[in-house]
Write a protein that holds these residues in place. Structure first.
Motif, PDB file in Angstrom:
ATOM      1  N   THR A 131      78.059 -56.562   5.530  1.00 16.28           N
ATOM      2  CA  THR A 131      79.000 -57.735   4.798  1.00 16.28           C
ATOM      3  C   THR A 131      78.438 -58.842   4.747  1.00 16.28           C
ATOM      4  N   GLY A 132      77.501 -59.197   5.845  1.00 13.55           N
ATOM      5  CA  GLY A 132      76.647 -60.527   6.001  1.00 13.55           C
ATOM      6  C   GLY A 132      75.561 -60.508   4.987  1.00 13.55           C
ATOM      7  N   LEU A 133      75.065 -59.306   4.454  1.00 16.26           N
ATOM      8  CA  LEU A 133      74.022 -59.297   3.457  1.00 16.26           C
ATOM      9  C   LEU A 133      74.497 -59.665   2.188  1.00 16.26           C
ATOM     10  N   VAL A 134      76.040 -59.479   1.837  1.00 15.79           N
ATOM     11  CA  VAL A 134      76.751 -59.643   0.473  1.00 15.79           C
ATOM     12  C   VAL A 134      76.473 -61.030  -0.017  1.00 15.79           C
ATOM     13  N   GLY A 135      76.300 -61.850   0.918  1.00 17.97           N
ATOM     14  CA  GLY A 135      76.322 -63.393   0.488  1.00 17.97           C
ATOM     15  C   GLY A 135      74.840 -63.617   0.354  1.00 17.97           C
ATOM     16  N   VAL A 136      73.879 -62.796   0.778  1.00 13.04           N
ATOM     17  CA  VAL A 136      72.519 -63.008   0.694  1.00 13.04           C
ATOM     18  C   VAL A 136      71.927 -62.502  -0.693  1.00 13.04           C
ATOM     19  N   SER A 137      72.257 -61.276  -1.048  1.00 19.05           N
ATOM     20  CA  SER A 137      71.835 -60.686  -2.046  1.00 19.05           C
ATOM     21  C   SER A 137      72.856 -60.262  -3.178  1.00 19.05           C
ATOM     22  N   GLY A 138      74.025 -60.577  -3.057  1.00 18.06           N
ATOM     23  CA  GLY A 138      75.276 -60.016  -3.918  1.00 18.06           C
ATOM     24  C   GLY A 138      75.178 -58.667  -3.729  1.00 18.06           C
ATOM     25  N   MET A 139      75.942 -58.025  -4.778  1.00 18.79           N
ATOM     26  CA  MET A 139      76.337 -56.639  -4.467  1.00 18.79           C
ATOM     27  C   MET A 139      75.442 -55.701  -5.648  1.00 18.79           C
ATOM     28  N   SER A 140      74.709 -56.139  -6.143  1.00 14.58           N
ATOM     29  CA  SER A 140      73.715 -55.353  -6.835  1.00 14.58           C
ATOM     30  C   SER A 140      72.235 -55.305  -6.409  1.00 14.58           C
ATOM     31  N   GLY A 141      71.556 -54.462  -6.918  1.00 14.84           N
ATOM     32  CA  GLY A 141      70.013 -54.535  -6.777  1.00 14.84           C
ATOM     33  C   GLY A 141      69.600 -54.164  -5.220  1.00 14.84           C
ATOM     34  N   PRO A 142      68.472 -54.529  -4.829  1.00 21.55           N
ATOM     35  CA  PRO A 142      68.353 -54.073  -3.175  1.00 21.55           C
ATOM     36  C   PRO A 142      69.208 -54.625  -2.271  1.00 21.55           C
TER      37      PRO A 142
ATOM     38  N   PHE B  52      68.452 -55.228   0.908  1.00 20.76           N
ATOM     39  CA  PHE B  52      67.485 -56.110   1.520  1.00 20.76           C
ATOM     40  C   PHE B  52      66.530 -56.833   0.241  1.00 20.76           C
ATOM     41  N   ALA B  53      67.080 -57.635  -0.237  1.00 18.85           N
ATOM     42  CA  ALA B  53      66.304 -58.363  -1.445  1.00 18.85           C
ATOM     43  C   ALA B  53      65.663 -59.576  -0.873  1.00 18.85           C
ATOM     44  N   ASN B  54      64.293 -59.695  -0.953  1.00 22.64           N
ATOM     45  CA  ASN B  54      63.744 -60.727  -0.711  1.00 22.64           C
ATOM     46  C   ASN B  54      64.035 -62.087  -1.388  1.00 22.64           C
ATOM     47  N   ARG B  55      63.289 -63.275  -1.286  1.00 17.65           N
ATOM     48  CA  ARG B  55      63.736 -64.526  -1.880  1.00 17.65           C
ATOM     49  C   ARG B  55      63.892 -64.348  -3.311  1.00 17.65           C
ATOM     50  N   ASN B  56      63.098 -63.578  -3.943  1.00 23.05           N
ATOM     51  CA  ASN B  56      63.094 -63.530  -5.384  1.00 23.05           C
ATOM     52  C   ASN B  56      64.119 -62.555  -5.918  1.00 23.05           C
ATOM     53  N   GLY B  57      64.660 -61.849  -5.067  1.00 21.45           N
ATOM     54  CA  GLY B  57      65.532 -60.875  -5.459  1.00 21.45           C
ATOM     55  C   GLY B  57      64.690 -59.367  -5.438  1.00 21.45           C
ATOM     56  N   GLY B  58      63.438 -59.232  -5.229  1.00 19.39           N
ATOM     57  CA  GLY B  58      62.922 -57.959  -5.000  1.00 19.39           C
ATOM     58  C   GLY B  58      62.763 -57.351  -3.790  1.00 19.39           C
ATOM     59  N   LEU B  59      61.959 -56.090  -3.718  1.00 18.12           N
ATOM     60  CA  LEU B  59      62.071 -55.563  -2.566  1.00 18.12           C
ATOM     61  C   LEU B  59      61.387 -56.281  -1.201  1.00 18.12           C
ATOM     62  N   SER B  60      61.799 -55.774  -0.042  1.00 22.29           N
ATOM     63  CA  SER B  60      61.099 -56.636   1.197  1.00 22.29           C
ATOM     64  C   SER B  60      60.415 -55.311   1.693  1.00 22.29           C
ATOM     65  N   SER B  61      59.002 -55.865   2.186  1.00 17.68           N
ATOM     66  CA  SER B  61      58.096 -54.911   2.876  1.00 17.68           C
ATOM     67  C   SER B  61      58.434 -54.900   4.261  1.00 17.68           C
ATOM     68  N   LEU B  62      58.345 -53.574   4.788  1.00 19.33           N
ATOM     69  CA  LEU B  62      58.110 -53.171   6.173  1.00 19.33           C
ATOM     70  C   LEU B  62      57.485 -54.072   6.939  1.00 19.33           C
ATOM     71  N   ALA B  63      56.026 -54.133   6.228  1.00 17.99           N
ATOM     72  CA  ALA B  63      54.895 -54.698   7.149  1.00 17.99           C
ATOM     73  C   ALA B  63      55.343 -56.414   7.504  1.00 17.99           C
ATOM     74  N   ASN B  64      55.928 -56.880   6.749  1.00 19.68           N
ATOM     75  CA  ASN B  64      56.467 -58.205   7.053  1.00 19.68           C
ATOM     76  C   ASN B  64      57.858 -58.289   8.009  1.00 19.68           C
ATOM     77  N   LEU B  65      58.378 -57.392   8.212  1.00 20.71           N
ATOM     78  CA  LEU B  65      59.730 -57.313   8.738  1.00 20.71           C
ATOM     79  C   LEU B  65      59.266 -56.779  10.348  1.00 20.71           C
ATOM     80  N   ARG B  66      58.134 -55.980   9.946  1.00 22.77           N
ATOM     81  CA  ARG B  66      57.518 -55.533  11.553  1.00 22.77           C
ATOM     82  C   ARG B  66      56.920 -56.563  12.270  1.00 22.77           C
ATOM     83  N   ARG B  67      56.062 -57.298  11.443  1.00 25.27           N
ATOM     84  CA  ARG B  67      55.291 -58.557  11.975  1.00 25.27           C
ATOM     85  C   ARG B  67      56.570 -59.612  12.591  1.00 25.27           C
ATOM     86  N   ALA B  68      57.530 -59.811  11.717  1.00 20.83           N
ATOM     87  CA  ALA B  68      58.487 -60.665  12.260  1.00 20.83           C
ATOM     88  C   ALA B  68      59.042 -60.082  13.539  1.00 20.83           C
ATOM     89  N   LEU B  69      59.276 -58.995  13.863  1.00 20.18           N
ATOM     90  CA  LEU B  69      59.959 -58.245  14.840  1.00 20.18           C
ATOM     91  C   LEU B  69      59.016 -58.368  16.089  1.00 20.18           C
TER      92      LEU B  69
END
Length: 288
Positions: free
Chosen positions: A185-196, A198-215
């Motif tokens: 529900t929280g992600l609805v406001g981030v990426s809308g209700m269409s497409g990925p 876990f959309a990145n800032r450009n609306g595209g796919l988010s890389s696991l490598a980036n999220l692993r690094r952030a974790l």
């Protein structure tokens, strides 16, 4: 390809198949030491030489008797409820910290929650499309229909979504607990209700490598054993403890129970209360 490039290409790539007998293969694998890379290189070499045998270049596969140094498998570790809450708190603190530049770990809290709410593979969670989500159903569900393939995994192809799951497994539907619904529900406001989802800032796919690094950056030293894949083991263990291993297998969508038990369930180190059974065997009256 990465394993061959680092451990095979320069070291043995110049040899012909007839110049690489079992003794030489064994020595090369042993020289790599107790690493998982040696086992992976053996698998690669075995496939190469199987092809040579099938085309009658060699009579037998010389890799069959070559052995890497045995590695000690680490015991499965699942997060406790207290550790999970500490991880969530550390992630929230990291992702809300004010500073110059783009917000760090923007999708990390929801990513961690959805991993723990489903037990799915990290790249299957990142491969979710909003068409796979049913928040209004009774019960609410997500259906994993594909997986993310990261940069460089396939030569010449960027980060992309593969429309089948690992091993061409069929789609897998998971019922969402309340905190999983809240995360989506929280992600609805981030990426809308269409497409990925876990959309990145450009609306595209988010890389696991980036999220692993952030974790890794978000967690304190004592919690850095936790990786995105740790939550799959955690879910399996929590479900097993409450509902049994067969239900844990269903939750993870493994085709074999042995896979769940060997790789995803933290070992139980306390036996059940079977006093009555043993007293009966020994001819004693059970004590209530």
């Amino acid at each position: 390809r990465d394993v061959w490039k680092v451990h095979g290409l320069k070291q043995i790539g110049h040899l012909t198949v007839t110049e690489f007998p079992t003794s030489r293969a064994h020595a090369h694998l042993q020289g790599m030491g107790p690493t998982t890379q040696s086992a992976r290189l053996r698998m690669i070499l075995s496939g190469m030489f199987s092809l040579a045998v099938r085309y009658d270049v060699l009579p037998v596969n010389p890799i069959r008797e070559a052995r890497p140094v045995r590695t000690k498998r680490k015991p499965v570790r699942a997060a406790t409820a207290a550790e999970f809450e500490q991880i969530r708190a550390a992630v929230r603190t990291y992702s809300t910290r004010q500073g110059p530049g783009p917000r760090r770990g923007r999708l990390l809290p929801e990513f961690i929650d959805l991993l723990a709410a489903t037990g799915a593979r990290p790249n299957e969670v990142l491969g979710l499309d909003w068409s796979d989500v049913d928040l209004l159903g009774d019960p609410p569900t997500v259906t994993f229909t594909g997986t993310l393939i990261d940069h460089g995994r396939i030569p010449g192809k960027p980060l992309h979504r593969q429309d089948t799951r690992k091993g061409d497994a069929p789609p897998h539907t998971v019922v969402l607990p309340r905190f999983g619904v809240d995360a989506l529900t929280g992600l609805v406001g981030v990426s809308g209700m269409s497409g990925p989802v876990f959309a990145n800032r450009n609306g595209g796919l988010s890389s696991l490598a980036n999220l692993r690094r952030a974790l890794r950056a978000a967690l304190p030293e004592e919690l850095r054993w936790a990786t995105p894949h740790s939550f799959r083991r955690t879910v399996a263990t929590v479900v097993r403890d409450e509902h049994g291993p067969a239900v844990a297998q269903q939750q993870l969508s493994h085709s074999k129970l042995s896979t769940t038990e060997a790789h995803y369930l933290q070992r139980q180190t306390r036996g059940p209360d079977v006093r009555a059974t043993l007293d009966k065997f020994a001819g004693q009256r059970s004590v209530e």
